[in-house]
Design an enzyme around this catalytic site. Structure first.
Site, PDB file in Angstrom:
ATOM      1  N   ALA A 151       0.839  -1.197   0.000  1.00 44.74           N
ATOM      2  CA  ALA A 151       0.000   0.000   0.000  1.00 44.74           C
ATOM      3  C   ALA A 151       0.876   1.250   0.000  1.00 44.74           C
ATOM      4  O   ALA A 151       1.936   1.278   0.616  1.00 44.74           O
ATOM      5  CB  ALA A 151      -0.914   0.014   1.219  1.00 44.74           C
ATOM      6  N   GLU A 158      -1.851 -12.252  -4.167  1.00 47.84           N
ATOM      7  CA  GLU A 158      -3.195 -12.145  -4.714  1.00 47.84           C
ATOM      8  C   GLU A 158      -3.467 -10.672  -4.928  1.00 47.84           C
ATOM      9  O   GLU A 158      -3.041  -9.831  -4.138  1.00 47.84           O
ATOM     10  CB  GLU A 158      -4.271 -12.687  -3.751  1.00 47.84           C
ATOM     11  CG  GLU A 158      -4.197 -14.169  -3.482  1.00 47.84           C
ATOM     12  CD  GLU A 158      -3.404 -14.487  -2.219  1.00 47.84           C
ATOM     13  OE1 GLU A 158      -3.014 -13.546  -1.493  1.00 47.84           O
ATOM     14  OE2 GLU A 158      -3.149 -15.674  -1.972  1.00 47.84           O
ATOM     15  N   ASN A 164      -8.006  -4.493 -10.115  1.00 49.99           N
ATOM     16  CA  ASN A 164      -6.904  -3.573  -9.825  1.00 49.99           C
ATOM     17  C   ASN A 164      -5.857  -3.645 -10.942  1.00 49.99           C
ATOM     18  O   ASN A 164      -4.784  -4.232 -10.803  1.00 49.99           O
ATOM     19  CB  ASN A 164      -6.289  -3.888  -8.458  1.00 49.99           C
ATOM     20  CG  ASN A 164      -5.356  -2.802  -7.987  1.00 49.99           C
ATOM     21  OD1 ASN A 164      -4.881  -1.979  -8.759  1.00 49.99           O
ATOM     22  ND2 ASN A 164      -5.082  -2.810  -6.689  1.00 49.99           N
ATOM     23  N   TYR A 187       2.922  -5.508 -11.137  1.00 51.38           N
ATOM     24  CA  TYR A 187       3.473  -6.834 -10.851  1.00 51.38           C
ATOM     25  C   TYR A 187       3.964  -7.523 -12.127  1.00 51.38           C
ATOM     26  O   TYR A 187       5.014  -8.164 -12.124  1.00 51.38           O
ATOM     27  CB  TYR A 187       2.454  -7.700 -10.112  1.00 51.38           C
ATOM     28  CG  TYR A 187       2.049  -7.136  -8.768  1.00 51.38           C
ATOM     29  CD1 TYR A 187       2.987  -6.616  -7.884  1.00 51.38           C
ATOM     30  CD2 TYR A 187       0.707  -7.093  -8.375  1.00 51.38           C
ATOM     31  CE1 TYR A 187       2.620  -6.077  -6.662  1.00 51.38           C
ATOM     32  CE2 TYR A 187       0.332  -6.560  -7.148  1.00 51.38           C
ATOM     33  CZ  TYR A 187       1.288  -6.053  -6.302  1.00 51.38           C
ATOM     34  OH  TYR A 187       0.920  -5.530  -5.093  1.00 51.38           O
TER      35      TYR A 187
END
Length: 158
Positions: free
Chosen positions: A71, A104, A109, A116
């Site tokens: 985050a 995950e 998103n 990633y």
């Protein structure tokens, strides 16, 4: 200048501000505290002039690691902080013998999934109904990386 370092207990109040603002079902401060006490975890923060801008975490079992939360403070997203955190997490994991990283991510998103993929993670599965509030599937992603023999340094990139 932004520094990436291991998360400390004193960071939890700032981490919780970001956690609560980011996730519909946030972890608790006690949950983070209990993970910081364990030997099989690694949590990092990105800090600038005493302010925590983002964080990420890893749970390790043998040569595999599960990335928990990643985050970044809302006002600082899109500035490469999340990427720097995940790159550093992967580098430190490799030095600890972690060859596989799993995570995950919400199917919707796209920004995180793109990040990633950029870092070398492959989408390799789906967990139906994994997330709550709102209910959503999770895309499973995996990164295979080279580990670094003990005592050797590795550049901070994946």
């Amino acid at each position: 200048m932004i520094a990436i370092r291991e998360m400390e207990i004193d960071d939890l109040s700032q981490v919780m501000e970001i956690e609560n603002a980011t996730f519909a079902v946030p972890w608790t401060e006690m949950g983070y505290f209990s993970f910081l006490m364990r030997e099989d975890t690694l949590f990092l923060v990105a800090e600038e002039e005493g302010k925590i801008l983002g964080y990420c975490g890893l749970l390790m079992v043998l040569d595999e690691g599960d990335i928990t939360n990643v985050a970044v403070e809302k006002s600082r997203r899109g500035q490469g902080i999340g990427e720097a955190l995940v790159r550093e997490l992967a580098a430190r994991a490799a030095r600890r013998g972690i060859a596989l990283l799993h995570l995950e991510v919400r199917q919707s998103n796209q920004a995180a999934r793109g990040l990633y993929r950029k870092l070398g993670f492959l989408e390799d599965g789906l967990r139906k109904g994994y997330y709550e509030e709102p209910r959503e599937d999770a895309v499973l992603m995996t990164l295979r990386q080279e580990t670094v023999p003990s005592g050797q340094e590795r550049e901070n990139h994946v």
